[in-house]
Motif scaffolding. Sequence first.
Motif, PDB file in Angstrom:
ATOM      1  N   SER A  54       0.831  -1.207   0.000  1.00 16.91           N
ATOM      2  CA  SER A  54       0.000   0.000   0.000  1.00 16.91           C
ATOM      3  C   SER A  54       0.866   1.258   0.000  1.00 16.91           C
ATOM      4  O   SER A  54       0.543   2.247  -0.673  1.00 16.91           O
ATOM      5  N   THR A  55       2.000   1.214   0.723  1.00 18.47           N
ATOM      6  CA  THR A  55       2.921   2.351   0.735  1.00 18.47           C
ATOM      7  C   THR A  55       3.579   2.515  -0.619  1.00 18.47           C
ATOM      8  O   THR A  55       3.758   3.634  -1.113  1.00 18.47           O
ATOM      9  N   VAL A  56       3.939   1.384  -1.241  1.00 17.19           N
ATOM     10  CA  VAL A  56       4.546   1.436  -2.575  1.00 17.19           C
ATOM     11  C   VAL A  56       3.585   2.082  -3.562  1.00 17.19           C
ATOM     12  O   VAL A  56       3.983   2.899  -4.404  1.00 17.19           O
ATOM     13  N   ARG A  57       2.291   1.729  -3.453  1.00 16.95           N
ATOM     14  CA  ARG A  57       1.300   2.312  -4.355  1.00 16.95           C
ATOM     15  C   ARG A  57       1.226   3.832  -4.163  1.00 16.95           C
ATOM     16  O   ARG A  57       1.161   4.591  -5.129  1.00 16.95           O
ATOM     17  N   ILE A  58       1.272   4.266  -2.906  1.00 16.14           N
ATOM     18  CA  ILE A  58       1.248   5.704  -2.612  1.00 16.14           C
ATOM     19  C   ILE A  58       2.479   6.389  -3.199  1.00 16.14           C
ATOM     20  O   ILE A  58       2.384   7.460  -3.812  1.00 16.14           O
ATOM     21  N   LEU A  59       3.649   5.758  -3.042  1.00 13.86           N
ATOM     22  CA  LEU A  59       4.891   6.354  -3.559  1.00 13.86           C
ATOM     23  C   LEU A  59       4.859   6.454  -5.081  1.00 13.86           C
ATOM     24  O   LEU A  59       5.339   7.435  -5.658  1.00 13.86           O
ATOM     25  N   LEU A  60       4.289   5.446  -5.729  1.00 15.34           N
ATOM     26  CA  LEU A  60       4.174   5.495  -7.190  1.00 15.34           C
ATOM     27  C   LEU A  60       3.212   6.597  -7.623  1.00 15.34           C
ATOM     28  O   LEU A  60       3.462   7.313  -8.598  1.00 15.34           O
ATOM     29  N   GLN A  61       2.119   6.744  -6.891  1.00 19.28           N
ATOM     30  CA  GLN A  61       1.154   7.813  -7.202  1.00 19.28           C
ATOM     31  C   GLN A  61       1.805   9.189  -7.036  1.00 19.28           C
ATOM     32  O   GLN A  61       1.618  10.077  -7.868  1.00 19.28           O
ATOM     33  N   GLU A  62       2.570   9.340  -5.941  1.00 18.35           N
ATOM     34  CA  GLU A  62       3.237  10.623  -5.699  1.00 18.35           C
ATOM     35  C   GLU A  62       4.281  10.895  -6.779  1.00 18.35           C
ATOM     36  O   GLU A  62       4.448  12.039  -7.221  1.00 18.35           O
ATOM     37  N   SER A  63       4.988   9.851  -7.215  1.00 20.70           N
ATOM     38  CA  SER A  63       5.991  10.008  -8.279  1.00 20.70           C
ATOM     39  C   SER A  63       5.328  10.439  -9.577  1.00 20.70           C
ATOM     40  O   SER A  63       5.829  11.322 -10.288  1.00 20.70           O
ATOM     41  N   GLU A  86       7.063   4.262 -17.290  1.00 19.95           N
ATOM     42  CA  GLU A  86       7.607   3.161 -16.486  1.00 19.95           C
ATOM     43  C   GLU A  86       6.967   3.141 -15.094  1.00 19.95           C
ATOM     44  O   GLU A  86       6.609   2.079 -14.580  1.00 19.95           O
ATOM     45  N   VAL A  87       6.843   4.324 -14.489  1.00 18.72           N
ATOM     46  CA  VAL A  87       6.225   4.409 -13.159  1.00 18.72           C
ATOM     47  C   VAL A  87       4.768   3.968 -13.234  1.00 18.72           C
ATOM     48  O   VAL A  87       4.277   3.234 -12.370  1.00 18.72           O
ATOM     49  N   ASN A  88       4.073   4.403 -14.287  1.00 20.93           N
ATOM     50  CA  ASN A  88       2.672   4.033 -14.467  1.00 20.93           C
ATOM     51  C   ASN A  88       2.517   2.525 -14.666  1.00 20.93           C
ATOM     52  O   ASN A  88       1.571   1.915 -14.159  1.00 20.93           O
ATOM     53  N   LYS A  89       3.464   1.924 -15.403  1.00 18.92           N
ATOM     54  CA  LYS A  89       3.424   0.473 -15.629  1.00 18.92           C
ATOM     55  C   LYS A  89       3.572  -0.278 -14.295  1.00 18.92           C
ATOM     56  O   LYS A  89       2.855  -1.243 -14.036  1.00 18.92           O
ATOM     57  N   LEU A  90       4.502   0.192 -13.458  1.00 19.85           N
ATOM     58  CA  LEU A  90       4.678  -0.416 -12.136  1.00 19.85           C
ATOM     59  C   LEU A  90       3.402  -0.283 -11.304  1.00 19.85           C
ATOM     60  O   LEU A  90       2.980  -1.232 -10.639  1.00 19.85           O
ATOM     61  N   TYR A  91       2.805   0.896 -11.370  1.00 19.41           N
ATOM     62  CA  TYR A  91       1.577   1.149 -10.610  1.00 19.41           C
ATOM     63  C   TYR A  91       0.449   0.225 -11.066  1.00 19.41           C
ATOM     64  O   TYR A  91      -0.260  -0.366 -10.248  1.00 19.41           O
ATOM     65  N   GLN A  92       0.293   0.082 -12.389  1.00 26.81           N
ATOM     66  CA  GLN A  92      -0.756  -0.784 -12.931  1.00 26.81           C
ATOM     67  C   GLN A  92      -0.527  -2.237 -12.526  1.00 26.81           C
ATOM     68  O   GLN A  92      -1.466  -2.954 -12.164  1.00 26.81           O
ATOM     69  N   THR A  93       0.730  -2.686 -12.575  1.00 29.15           N
ATOM     70  CA  THR A  93       1.062  -4.061 -12.194  1.00 29.15           C
ATOM     71  C   THR A  93       0.704  -4.322 -10.742  1.00 29.15           C
ATOM     72  O   THR A  93       0.093  -5.338 -10.399  1.00 29.15           O
ATOM     73  N   LEU A  94       1.086  -3.384  -9.871  1.00 30.50           N
ATOM     74  CA  LEU A  94       0.797  -3.530  -8.443  1.00 30.50           C
ATOM     75  C   LEU A  94      -0.701  -3.527  -8.188  1.00 30.50           C
ATOM     76  O   LEU A  94      -1.212  -4.314  -7.388  1.00 30.50           O
ATOM     77  N   GLU A  96      -3.089  -4.439 -10.268  1.00 32.30           N
ATOM     78  CA  GLU A  96      -3.652  -5.700 -10.749  1.00 32.30           C
ATOM     79  C   GLU A  96      -3.404  -6.827  -9.752  1.00 32.30           C
ATOM     80  O   GLU A  96      -4.283  -7.651  -9.497  1.00 32.30           O
ATOM     81  N   GLN A  97      -2.204  -6.848  -9.160  1.00 32.55           N
ATOM     82  CA  GLN A  97      -1.886  -7.885  -8.171  1.00 32.55           C
ATOM     83  C   GLN A  97      -2.787  -7.760  -6.957  1.00 32.55           C
ATOM     84  O   GLN A  97      -3.335  -8.752  -6.456  1.00 32.55           O
ATOM     85  N   ASP A  98      -2.940  -6.519  -6.459  1.00 34.75           N
ATOM     86  CA  ASP A  98      -3.792  -6.295  -5.290  1.00 34.75           C
ATOM     87  C   ASP A  98      -5.241  -6.638  -5.594  1.00 34.75           C
ATOM     88  O   ASP A  98      -5.951  -7.192  -4.751  1.00 34.75           O
ATOM     89  N   LEU A  99      -5.694  -6.313  -6.814  1.00 35.92           N
ATOM     90  CA  LEU A  99      -7.065  -6.623  -7.212  1.00 35.92           C
ATOM     91  C   LEU A  99      -7.282  -8.129  -7.237  1.00 35.92           C
ATOM     92  O   LEU A  99      -8.305  -8.636  -6.778  1.00 35.92           O
ATOM     93  N   SER A 100      -6.291  -8.858  -7.751  1.00 37.59           N
ATOM     94  CA  SER A 100      -6.380 -10.320  -7.791  1.00 37.59           C
ATOM     95  C   SER A 100      -6.471 -10.892  -6.383  1.00 37.59           C
ATOM     96  O   SER A 100      -7.246 -11.808  -6.117  1.00 37.59           O
ATOM     97  N   GLU A 101      -5.670 -10.328  -5.451  1.00 33.03           N
ATOM     98  CA  GLU A 101      -5.718 -10.796  -4.065  1.00 33.03           C
ATOM     99  C   GLU A 101      -7.081 -10.518  -3.442  1.00 33.03           C
ATOM    100  O   GLU A 101      -7.627 -11.354  -2.723  1.00 33.03           O
ATOM    101  N   ASP A 102      -7.638  -9.326  -3.726  1.00 29.50           N
ATOM    102  CA  ASP A 102      -8.966  -8.992  -3.199  1.00 29.50           C
ATOM    103  C   ASP A 102     -10.021  -9.959  -3.723  1.00 29.50           C
ATOM    104  O   ASP A 102     -10.911 -10.386  -2.994  1.00 29.50           O
ATOM    105  N   ILE A 103      -9.906 -10.296  -5.006  1.00 29.23           N
ATOM    106  CA  ILE A 103     -10.864 -11.223  -5.609  1.00 29.23           C
ATOM    107  C   ILE A 103     -10.750 -12.595  -4.955  1.00 29.23           C
ATOM    108  O   ILE A 103     -11.754 -13.266  -4.700  1.00 29.23           O
TER     109      ILE A 103
END
Length: 203
Positions: A54-63, A86-94, A96-103
Amino acid sequence: QIVYLKPPWTLANLLKCYKKHWMAVFDYVVPRGLLSTIECLHKHLCTSKPVDSSTVRILLQESKKLLHAFSSRSDYNGVLPQAYAEVNKLYQTLTEQDLSEDIMVLSENAVCEKMEAMTPNLQNSEEKKLHPSFHVARENRHQEIWSVLEGVWNTINLYSIEIFQKLDPNTVTVTAKSSFEEAFLGLQKLLAAVNDIREGISR
């Protein structure tokens, strides 16, 4: 020509230079509020402490916010759009992973519900004590999902108002805070996020 730390810079040095020269230089180039973005990045990236997803997602958003702000000044010979992508790609990947875990969590909850329905023998007084916490967890999960979808809907409305206001000021009287460029980029990101949600729900 006059800089707090001379290049070549590490990431930590670069963020320190941002902070040191913010009032004299960067405050005139990008919005003043982005100093909090610099401080956030410095706090979490310039330390040896591990960070959670969740912190990584925040850092990517801030970047992304910082890169987008500087894009209004220059594309810096194409480096900035590449970095943003590149930052956006990392954000999208993260995401998608979190969404999969929620599902997966939602699927597990659904299995639990089915098992409860199929085992009436568990309805004795001792085991009923477990049910309130289970239902609270389910309710919290439902509220969480509803909050995300409501946020998506509100963001679509906000950006749509902004775009229509720019195209024809007479059609909408609401004053929006974001710029047209931010609205357009926001809609692009939002479209990808909504597609991810739709694919996750269909799975």
